[in-house]
Design an enzyme around this catalytic site. Structure first.
Site, mmCIF file in Angstrom:
data_model
loop_
_atom_site.group_PDB
_atom_site.id
_atom_site.type_symbol
_atom_site.label_atom_id
_atom_site.label_comp_id
_atom_site.label_asym_id
_atom_site.label_seq_id
_atom_site.Cartn_x
_atom_site.Cartn_y
_atom_site.Cartn_z
ATOM 1 N N LYS A 29 0.865 -1.189 0.000
ATOM 2 C CA LYS A 29 0.000 0.000 0.000
ATOM 3 C C LYS A 29 0.896 1.232 0.000
ATOM 4 O O LYS A 29 1.775 1.358 0.850
ATOM 5 C CB LYS A 29 -0.905 -0.007 1.231
ATOM 6 C CG LYS A 29 -1.857 1.171 1.280
ATOM 7 C CD LYS A 29 -2.989 0.964 2.275
ATOM 8 C CE LYS A 29 -2.494 0.784 3.694
ATOM 9 N NZ LYS A 29 -3.610 0.703 4.660
ATOM 10 N N CYS A 47 -0.010 14.814 -5.726
ATOM 11 C CA CYS A 47 -0.689 14.062 -6.789
ATOM 12 C C CYS A 47 -1.784 13.139 -6.243
ATOM 13 O O CYS A 47 -1.591 12.444 -5.246
ATOM 14 C CB CYS A 47 0.349 13.224 -7.536
ATOM 15 S SG CYS A 47 -0.344 12.196 -8.844
ATOM 16 N N CYS A 49 -3.629 11.561 -9.001
ATOM 17 C CA CYS A 49 -3.970 10.847 -10.243
ATOM 18 C C CYS A 49 -3.083 9.638 -10.480
ATOM 19 O O CYS A 49 -3.347 8.847 -11.388
ATOM 20 C CB CYS A 49 -3.888 11.783 -11.444
ATOM 21 S SG CYS A 49 -2.207 12.142 -12.022
ATOM 22 N N CYS A 58 2.675 16.466 -7.367
ATOM 23 C CA CYS A 58 2.010 16.648 -8.667
ATOM 24 C C CYS A 58 2.973 17.337 -9.622
ATOM 25 O O CYS A 58 3.606 18.325 -9.262
ATOM 26 C CB CYS A 58 0.763 17.521 -8.457
ATOM 27 S SG CYS A 58 0.002 18.171 -9.966
ATOM 28 N N HIS A 62 -1.748 15.103 -14.428
ATOM 29 C CA HIS A 62 -3.201 14.884 -14.381
ATOM 30 C C HIS A 62 -3.884 15.490 -15.613
ATOM 31 O O HIS A 62 -4.933 15.017 -16.030
ATOM 32 C CB HIS A 62 -3.800 15.454 -13.092
ATOM 33 C CG HIS A 62 -3.538 16.910 -12.905
ATOM 34 N ND1 HIS A 62 -2.453 17.392 -12.212
ATOM 35 C CD2 HIS A 62 -4.213 17.993 -13.349
ATOM 36 C CE1 HIS A 62 -2.471 18.723 -12.227
ATOM 37 N NE2 HIS A 62 -3.525 19.106 -12.907
HETATM 38 S S1 FES Z 1 -2.643 15.135 -9.678
HETATM 39 FE FE1 FES Z 1 -1.252 13.657 -10.464
HETATM 40 S S2 FES Z 1 0.179 14.845 -11.585
HETATM 41 FE FE2 FES Z 1 -1.226 16.299 -10.786
#
Ligand code: FES
Ligand code: FES
Lengths: 80, 80
Positions: A29, A47, A49, A58, A62
């Site tokens: 995890k 991040c 995504c 990030c 995304h």
């Molecule tokens: S939320 Fe994953 S790169 Fe921005």
């Protein structure tokens, strides 16, 4: 029963509902911690995504992910 | 062309690579902000699996998601 001739389509099928294709898959995890007192910038984006090249931060990936998939995900912004 | 009779199977197909199936889909991009000075608890968990009933907070739903899909995602922990 009548046989039905289906049109050929390119359909991509992946594991149902998986979110993270590549990041730290050896870990059972993936949990990250931020000591907020150590944040240096006024705003730091984390991040959500699972496509960032600088995960857990990030890097803007995304945007490409959303465009490619029709998804609507974005980062968590930590503000000092 | 020969018509092919396909076996009936329950196959779940979703948008390729999508991460967020349900949360705030009316928003073009789901971005959340945390003013870290306002955090009240020693540790606060933020969701990165997009399955939490208390999004943007983590409610532990990543565990069910990981078990169901073989995924390995978990929250971002903010520590005071
Ligand atoms: S939320 Fe994953 S790169 Fe921005
Ligand atoms: S509920 Fe989503 S990471 Fe915990």
């Amino acid at each position: 029963m009548q046989a039905v001739s289906l049109p050929r389509r390119a359909v991509a099928v992946r594991a149902e509902g998986g979110v993270n294709p590549e990041i730290r898959k050896a870990e059972e995890k993936v949990v990250d911690s931020v000591v907020v007192a150590e944040l240096s910038k006024p705003v730091t984006a984390y991040c959500r995504c699972w496509r960032s090249g600088t995960f857990p931060l990030c890097d803007g990936s995304h945007m490409k992910h959303n465009k490619a998939t029709g998804d609507n995900v974005g980062p968590l912004l930590l503000k000092k």
